[in-house]
Design a protein around this motif. Structure first.
Motif, mmCIF file in Angstrom:
data_model
loop_
_atom_site.group_PDB
_atom_site.id
_atom_site.type_symbol
_atom_site.label_atom_id
_atom_site.label_comp_id
_atom_site.label_asym_id
_atom_site.label_seq_id
_atom_site.Cartn_x
_atom_site.Cartn_y
_atom_site.Cartn_z
ATOM 1 N N GLU A 1 -6.281 15.573 6.534
ATOM 2 C CA GLU A 1 -6.135 14.349 7.319
ATOM 3 C C GLU A 1 -5.181 13.354 6.655
ATOM 4 O O GLU A 1 -4.595 12.501 7.322
ATOM 5 C CB GLU A 1 -7.496 13.694 7.535
ATOM 6 N N ASP A 2 -5.003 13.464 5.323
ATOM 7 C CA ASP A 2 -4.059 12.600 4.616
ATOM 8 C C ASP A 2 -2.617 13.043 4.815
ATOM 9 O O ASP A 2 -1.687 12.237 4.694
ATOM 10 C CB ASP A 2 -4.352 12.602 3.107
ATOM 11 N N ASN B 1 0.805 -1.225 0.000
ATOM 12 C CA ASN B 1 0.000 0.000 0.000
ATOM 13 C C ASN B 1 0.843 1.283 0.000
ATOM 14 O O ASN B 1 0.339 2.351 0.346
ATOM 15 C CB ASN B 1 -0.972 0.027 1.187
ATOM 16 N N SER C 1 -1.320 4.616 0.843
ATOM 17 C CA SER C 1 -2.714 4.734 0.413
ATOM 18 C C SER C 1 -3.340 3.352 0.383
ATOM 19 O O SER C 1 -2.738 2.401 -0.129
ATOM 20 C CB SER C 1 -2.801 5.367 -0.974
ATOM 21 N N ASP C 2 -4.548 3.229 0.948
ATOM 22 C CA ASP C 2 -5.226 1.938 0.946
ATOM 23 C C ASP C 2 -6.013 1.704 -0.337
ATOM 24 O O ASP C 2 -6.730 0.711 -0.459
ATOM 25 C CB ASP C 2 -6.129 1.797 2.174
ATOM 26 N N HIS C 3 -5.889 2.622 -1.294
ATOM 27 C CA HIS C 3 -6.499 2.408 -2.604
ATOM 28 C C HIS C 3 -5.475 2.754 -3.689
ATOM 29 O O HIS C 3 -4.555 3.534 -3.458
ATOM 30 C CB HIS C 3 -7.755 3.261 -2.781
ATOM 31 N N PRO D 1 -9.518 7.652 13.667
ATOM 32 C CA PRO D 1 -9.534 7.025 12.334
ATOM 33 C C PRO D 1 -8.226 7.233 11.578
ATOM 34 O O PRO D 1 -7.859 6.401 10.736
ATOM 35 C CB PRO D 1 -10.712 7.722 11.635
ATOM 36 N N GLU D 2 -7.498 8.322 11.858
ATOM 37 C CA GLU D 2 -6.215 8.571 11.185
ATOM 38 C C GLU D 2 -5.212 7.458 11.495
ATOM 39 O O GLU D 2 -4.444 7.049 10.620
ATOM 40 C CB GLU D 2 -5.641 9.927 11.615
ATOM 41 N N LEU E 1 -6.000 4.276 12.437
ATOM 42 C CA LEU E 1 -6.480 3.023 11.837
ATOM 43 C C LEU E 1 -6.266 3.019 10.330
ATOM 44 O O LEU E 1 -5.950 1.982 9.740
ATOM 45 C CB LEU E 1 -7.967 2.824 12.164
ATOM 46 N N ARG E 2 -6.398 4.190 9.695
ATOM 47 C CA ARG E 2 -6.297 4.269 8.243
ATOM 48 C C ARG E 2 -4.849 4.314 7.758
ATOM 49 O O ARG E 2 -4.504 3.696 6.752
ATOM 50 C CB ARG E 2 -7.051 5.501 7.745
ATOM 51 N N SER E 3 -3.993 5.056 8.462
ATOM 52 C CA SER E 3 -2.652 5.327 7.923
ATOM 53 C C SER E 3 -1.552 4.457 8.494
ATOM 54 O O SER E 3 -0.436 4.465 7.971
ATOM 55 C CB SER E 3 -2.293 6.800 8.166
#
Length: 327
Positions: free
Chosen positions: A159-160, A137, A146-148, A300-301, A303-305
């Protein structure tokens, strides 16, 4: 109008190749501004001779009256630039011949973009390509998580950007308007390029073009993004040094984010959430335990990053299993 700003310091070994790559662009800049930060080698003499021999009348070169450091050097360079689009350049890379043309065209067709970052090709001191294995990723020589799957053009929100920058500053093009914001509010804490991308991301106008437009030279003084090796014992052996660096990074990020909050209007929920996230990151780095990890996992930042390996690593630290692994 296109400006290129170049900061130099003790770069005699590679500066000519970079100057050649700027001079040989198939879309020529209207001005090139170079400031040397009191080099102790022959960098200044090389640049002066290069400009004279190639009759580059729109290139401007001076030596700073004192050593400023790279942040202040680029800050002052950006203040001097007159262009509607401003490209930043280091002294030891080599640009693809179409770099200015491609990025200029993208900026003109997408007026909302405030900072445009290009992809990079890692090379060694002799410009031989370094084929880096990408972590899961990750993109752009492991700069972007990036998870996509990335598209050709990719926009990043605040937030990214709160965890990491997306590309080195030498890959950047910025608008005159973004430059004006930067020179008004920059506090010289974070690297200048990351701060500018943060500003652009406030309105979702930080962009990455997924094209390699620069040969990014890796040498002894520059090893960003090279390591892909990961095992628990190696990680633990370097843990304390890495922890100190990360504490410094997140402390600087927190200070810079507060500076942005003080100068720009953010949605209250987003402001509080991101301030809380940065504090939770720092708290866990300073005191890694289950209590602080659970606080961090609420955001969420995180968990996502954070990668799966990163989450496993943090769990090991919070349970103090590192002591048993090393013994």
């Amino acid at each position: 109008m296109i400006s290129v700003v170049v900061a130099t310091y003790n770069g005699e070994k590679f500066i000519t190749e970079q100057l050649n790559s700027i001079k040989n662009q198939n879309c020529q800049p209207d001005e090139v501004i170079i400031r040397d930060d009191r080099s102790s080698d022959a960098t200044a003499e090389i640049v002066r001779k290069y400009i004279k021999e190639n009759n580059l009348i729109n290139w401007d070169f001076e030596i700073n009256s004192e050593n400023k450091g790279y942040k202040k050097n680029f800050y002052d360079l950006l203040k001097l630039a007159k262009g509607d689009l401003i490209f930043l350049s280091d002294q030891d890379d080599v640009w693809m011949n179409n770099k200015l043309a491609v990025m200029k065209n993208i900026m003109e067709q997408n007026k909302k973009i405030e900072t445009l970052n290009s992809g990079i090709q890692l090379v060694d001191q002799n410009l031989k390509r370094i084929e880096l294995g990408l972590r899961k990723n990750f993109y752009n020589a492991n700069f972007i998580y990036s998870d996509h799957k990335l598209e050709e053009l990719n926009y990043f929100k605040l937030e990214d950007m709160i965890e990491r920058n997306i590309s080195p500053g030498c890959s950047m093009c910025i608008t005159k308007e973004l430059r004006n914001q930067f020179i008004t509010t920059y506090n010289f804490v974070l690297p200048h390029d990351w701060y500018m991308n943060l500003l652009a991301s406030l309105n979702g106008n930080c962009c990455f073009v997924n094209m390699k437009l620069i040969n990014y030279r890796i040498h002894q003084k520059n090893t960003i993004g090279l390591s892909t090796k990961w095992d628990i014992r190696t990680k633990l052996n370097s843990y304390e040094e890495d922890r100190k660096k990360r504490i410094k990074k997140f402390a600087e990020l927190s200070e810079s984010f507060q500076n942005i909050v003080d100068n720009y209007e953010l949605e209250e929920e987003e402001k509080v959430r991101l301030q809380g996230y940065l504090k939770a990151r720092l708290d866990f780095l300073i005191t890694p335990n289950l209590y602080n990890l659970n606080k961090l996992r609420k955001f969420p930042e995180y968990l996502r990053s954070t990668t799966l390996r990163g989450k496993i690593w943090n769990l090991i630290l919070s349970l103090h299993l590192d002591r048993f692994i090393l013994n």
